[in-house]
Scaffold this motif. Structure first.
Motif, mmCIF file in Angstrom:
data_model
loop_
_atom_site.group_PDB
_atom_site.id
_atom_site.type_symbol
_atom_site.label_atom_id
_atom_site.label_comp_id
_atom_site.label_asym_id
_atom_site.label_seq_id
_atom_site.Cartn_x
_atom_site.Cartn_y
_atom_site.Cartn_z
ATOM 1 N N GLY A 159 58.384 -5.789 50.071
ATOM 2 C CA GLY A 159 57.308 -5.010 49.444
ATOM 3 C C GLY A 159 55.966 -5.217 50.105
ATOM 4 N N ASN A 160 54.941 -5.477 49.278
ATOM 5 C CA ASN A 160 53.580 -5.695 49.781
ATOM 6 C C ASN A 160 53.265 -7.172 49.930
ATOM 7 O OD1 ASN A 160 53.083 -2.980 49.772
ATOM 8 N ND2 ASN A 160 52.038 -2.973 47.805
ATOM 9 N N LYS A 215 49.755 -34.945 54.679
ATOM 10 C CA LYS A 215 49.751 -33.765 55.546
ATOM 11 C C LYS A 215 50.845 -32.841 55.026
ATOM 12 C CE LYS A 215 47.848 -35.777 59.657
ATOM 13 N NZ LYS A 215 47.579 -35.415 61.016
ATOM 14 N N TRP A 216 50.450 -31.638 54.647
ATOM 15 C CA TRP A 216 51.365 -30.652 54.073
ATOM 16 C C TRP A 216 51.662 -29.559 55.080
ATOM 17 C CZ3 TRP A 216 53.473 -31.577 49.440
ATOM 18 C CH2 TRP A 216 52.800 -32.415 48.545
ATOM 19 N N ARG A 217 52.857 -29.009 54.988
ATOM 20 C CA ARG A 217 53.268 -27.800 55.717
ATOM 21 C C ARG A 217 54.103 -26.999 54.756
ATOM 22 N NH1 ARG A 217 54.238 -26.655 61.604
ATOM 23 N NH2 ARG A 217 56.170 -25.686 61.023
ATOM 24 N N LEU A 218 53.640 -25.808 54.412
ATOM 25 C CA LEU A 218 54.369 -25.023 53.430
ATOM 26 C C LEU A 218 54.176 -23.538 53.660
ATOM 27 C CD1 LEU A 218 52.356 -24.528 50.295
ATOM 28 C CD2 LEU A 218 51.687 -26.419 51.728
ATOM 29 N N VAL A 219 55.056 -22.777 53.048
ATOM 30 C CA VAL A 219 54.953 -21.327 53.080
ATOM 31 C C VAL A 219 54.227 -20.908 51.806
ATOM 32 C CG1 VAL A 219 56.205 -19.145 53.020
ATOM 33 C CG2 VAL A 219 57.027 -21.019 54.464
ATOM 34 N N MET A 220 53.105 -20.233 51.979
ATOM 35 C CA MET A 220 52.346 -19.716 50.842
ATOM 36 C C MET A 220 52.610 -18.213 50.766
ATOM 37 S SD MET A 220 48.747 -21.772 51.157
ATOM 38 C CE MET A 220 48.246 -21.622 49.459
ATOM 39 N N PRO A 221 53.269 -17.776 49.708
ATOM 40 C CA PRO A 221 53.478 -16.339 49.558
ATOM 41 C C PRO A 221 52.176 -15.657 49.147
ATOM 42 C CG PRO A 221 54.609 -17.571 47.819
ATOM 43 C CD PRO A 221 53.908 -18.557 48.674
ATOM 44 N N MET A 222 51.923 -14.500 49.702
ATOM 45 C CA MET A 222 50.750 -13.706 49.343
ATOM 46 C C MET A 222 51.194 -12.295 49.025
ATOM 47 S SD MET A 222 47.683 -14.804 51.866
ATOM 48 C CE MET A 222 47.046 -16.458 51.881
ATOM 49 N N VAL A 223 50.538 -11.690 48.046
ATOM 50 C CA VAL A 223 50.863 -10.324 47.658
ATOM 51 C C VAL A 223 49.585 -9.506 47.548
ATOM 52 C CG1 VAL A 223 52.963 -10.971 46.422
ATOM 53 C CG2 VAL A 223 50.818 -10.860 45.197
ATOM 54 N N VAL A 224 49.742 -8.196 47.692
ATOM 55 C CA VAL A 224 48.616 -7.285 47.486
ATOM 56 C C VAL A 224 48.617 -6.913 46.008
ATOM 57 C CG1 VAL A 224 47.615 -5.056 48.076
ATOM 58 C CG2 VAL A 224 48.765 -6.411 49.838
ATOM 59 N N GLY A 225 47.512 -7.214 45.332
ATOM 60 C CA GLY A 225 47.410 -6.951 43.907
ATOM 61 C C GLY A 225 47.099 -5.497 43.603
ATOM 62 N N ASP A 226 47.008 -5.193 42.304
ATOM 63 C CA ASP A 226 46.691 -3.829 41.869
ATOM 64 C C ASP A 226 45.332 -3.373 42.402
ATOM 65 O OD1 ASP A 226 49.068 -3.749 40.497
ATOM 66 O OD2 ASP A 226 48.175 -4.424 38.604
ATOM 67 N N ASP A 227 44.436 -4.332 42.624
ATOM 68 C CA ASP A 227 43.102 -3.998 43.122
ATOM 69 C C ASP A 227 43.064 -3.923 44.651
ATOM 70 O OD1 ASP A 227 43.476 -6.647 43.715
ATOM 71 O OD2 ASP A 227 41.603 -7.342 42.810
ATOM 72 N N LYS A 228 44.244 -3.951 45.287
ATOM 73 C CA LYS A 228 44.415 -3.857 46.744
ATOM 74 C C LYS A 228 43.941 -5.103 47.481
ATOM 75 C CE LYS A 228 45.886 0.373 46.354
ATOM 76 N NZ LYS A 228 47.237 0.458 45.913
ATOM 77 N N ALA A 229 43.647 -6.179 46.748
ATOM 78 C CA ALA A 229 43.223 -7.436 47.375
ATOM 79 C C ALA A 229 44.435 -8.341 47.579
ATOM 80 C CB ALA A 229 42.190 -8.136 46.500
ATOM 81 N N LEU A 230 44.415 -9.079 48.670
ATOM 82 C CA LEU A 230 45.471 -10.032 48.982
ATOM 83 C C LEU A 230 45.253 -11.286 48.135
ATOM 84 C CD1 LEU A 230 47.840 -10.174 50.978
ATOM 85 C CD2 LEU A 230 46.307 -11.241 52.608
ATOM 86 N N ARG A 231 46.327 -11.796 47.522
ATOM 87 C CA ARG A 231 46.222 -12.966 46.638
ATOM 88 C C ARG A 231 47.369 -13.943 46.900
ATOM 89 N NH1 ARG A 231 42.343 -11.909 43.086
ATOM 90 N NH2 ARG A 231 41.915 -9.780 42.488
#
Length: 198
Positions: free
Chosen positions: A139-140, A167-183
């Motif tokens: 998806g987005n 020291k961290w290494r991780l996958v951070m999921p990000m999505v485009v919200g209803d306001d079209k901003a990445l979160r």
């Protein structure tokens, strides 16, 4: 002239080859389904990428700034990802819950009250953030591989790794919200992200 024994062998050779090829192809398709990430679209042809070598991994940005490798910087949404992560880490380091709320999904924010969040970051200082890779997900959404250093009082360190510097290494999921901003979305459940003592 063909002897009866060799003719008999030739008749069985074709069915055996067909069965072996069918089992091999079926096994390959089954393995692909079993090892595909759950949130990876079926048509996604990206492959798992090993961690970048030190020569290509770039360097963290200036003090307090999120850095990016050349690979991450080449992604079309690299600037948007960097800005979101900059605010995310700034919110943690300055203990500004309203700023953190602005860059996480509603679901992630709802899972942590302001008092719990402030208690969780009261001695935390994150630094040396470096984005290694940005991948498209379903998806987005994006999957952002990021590393950073977290310093905190031992009593505020994660229960599973009581250290003052991690020291961290991780996958951070990000999505485009209803306001079209990445979160930043909630981090996948399961085992803790990759971590080591500083």
């Amino acid at each position: 002239m063909t002897t009866p024994a060799s003719g008999s062998r030739q008749r069985w050779l074709v069915p055996v080859v067909v069965v072996v090829l069918s089992v091999t192809v079926g096994g390959g398709l089954l393995a692909r389904e079993l090892y595909r990430r759950p949130d990876q679209p079926v048509d996604d042809t990206s492959v798992a990428v090993p961690p970048p070598s030190p020569a290509s991994s770039g360097a963290p940005g200036a003090a307090g700034e999120v850095g990016m490798t050349d690979d991450a910087r080449a992604h079309p949404q690299a600037d948007a990802v960097r800005r979101v992560l900059q605010k995310y880490f700034e919110a943690i380091n300055t203990r500004q819950y309203p700023l953190w709320i602005d860059v996480v999904t509603d679901e992630r924010a709802a899972a942590q009250s302001q008092s719990d969040w402030k208690k969780g970051v009261r001695t935390t200082k994150d630094s040396d953030a470096l984005v290694y890779r940005i991948e498209r997900s379903s998806g987005n959404s994006l999957r952002v591989l990021v590393g950073f250093t977290s310093r905190q009082a031992i009593e505020d360190a994660p229960v599973f790794f009581r250290e003052p510097c991690i020291k961290w290494r991780l996958v951070m999921p990000m999505v485009v919200g209803d306001d079209k901003a990445l979160r930043v979305a909630a981090i996948d459940g399961g085992p803790p992200p990759e971590h080591e003592k500083c």
